[in-house]
Write a protein that holds these residues in place. Structure first.
Motif, short mmCIF file in Angstrom:
data_model
loop_
_atom_site.label_atom_id
_atom_site.label_comp_id
_atom_site.label_asym_id
_atom_site.label_seq_id
_atom_site.Cartn_x
_atom_site.Cartn_y
_atom_site.Cartn_z
N GLU A 81 0.96 -1.18 0.04
CA GLU A 81 0.09 -0.02 -0.09
C GLU A 81 0.84 1.23 0.07
O GLU A 81 0.70 2.14 -0.89
CB GLU A 81 -0.84 0.07 1.25
N ALA A 99 2.58 1.45 -3.40
CA ALA A 99 1.51 1.95 -4.58
C ALA A 99 1.49 3.60 -4.17
O ALA A 99 1.42 4.28 -5.20
CB ALA A 99 0.21 1.24 -4.26
N ALA A 100 1.12 3.97 -3.06
CA ALA A 100 0.77 5.37 -2.83
C ALA A 100 2.07 6.26 -3.26
O ALA A 100 2.02 7.30 -3.97
CB ALA A 100 0.84 5.46 -1.52
N VAL A 104 2.25 6.47 -7.05
CA VAL A 104 1.23 7.57 -7.43
C VAL A 104 1.84 9.01 -7.32
O VAL A 104 1.67 9.93 -8.24
CB VAL A 104 -0.20 7.43 -6.87
N GLN A 123 -6.32 7.69 -7.89
CA GLN A 123 -5.82 6.65 -8.42
C GLN A 123 -5.93 5.24 -7.72
O GLN A 123 -6.03 4.22 -8.21
CB GLN A 123 -4.34 6.99 -8.51
N LEU A 124 -6.12 5.37 -6.44
CA LEU A 124 -5.97 4.14 -5.65
C LEU A 124 -7.35 3.99 -4.83
O LEU A 124 -7.39 3.02 -4.29
CB LEU A 124 -4.77 4.16 -4.65
N VAL A 127 -7.07 5.63 0.99
CA VAL A 127 -6.04 5.25 1.45
C VAL A 127 -5.57 6.22 2.64
O VAL A 127 -6.04 7.44 2.70
CB VAL A 127 -4.56 5.37 0.63
#
Length: 91
Positions: free
Chosen positions: A9, A12-13, A16, A42-43, A46
């Motif tokens: 996570e 991924a952040a 982005v 995008q995700l 979060v």
């Protein structure tokens, strides 16, 4: 995964955020703004903790820099090479 590797996570952040700065090199925002305007589209949702961990990772990598001012919340922006934006002085 070892203790030094970011969670999926966080990674991924961070990606982005990295991509956002590549597309918008002059962009800057607070962690909350980055969470809402850069990462959320995008995700999806979060946590702020994940975004802050991603920002810390990117800061360690030299991708972003923290801008702290007494009168405003901490903001984050793309790291600039030392001296960039300064004109050479005439001698």
């Amino acid at each position: 995964m070892d203790a030094q590797s970011p969670s999926r996570e966080v990674a991924a952040a961070a990606e982005v955020i990295r991509q956002h700065l590549l597309q918008h090199p002059q962009a800057s925002d607070t962690a909350e703004g980055i969470q809402r305007w850069w990462v959320l589209p995008q995700l999806g949702e979060v946590s702020l903790q994940v975004v802050e961990a991603a920002l810390a990772l990117l800061e360690t990598e030299g991708v972003i820099q923290r801008l702290q001012q007494a009168w405003a919340p901490t903001a984050y922006l793309a790291a600039r090479p030392q001296g960039e934006g300064r004109r050479p002085t005439d001698h």
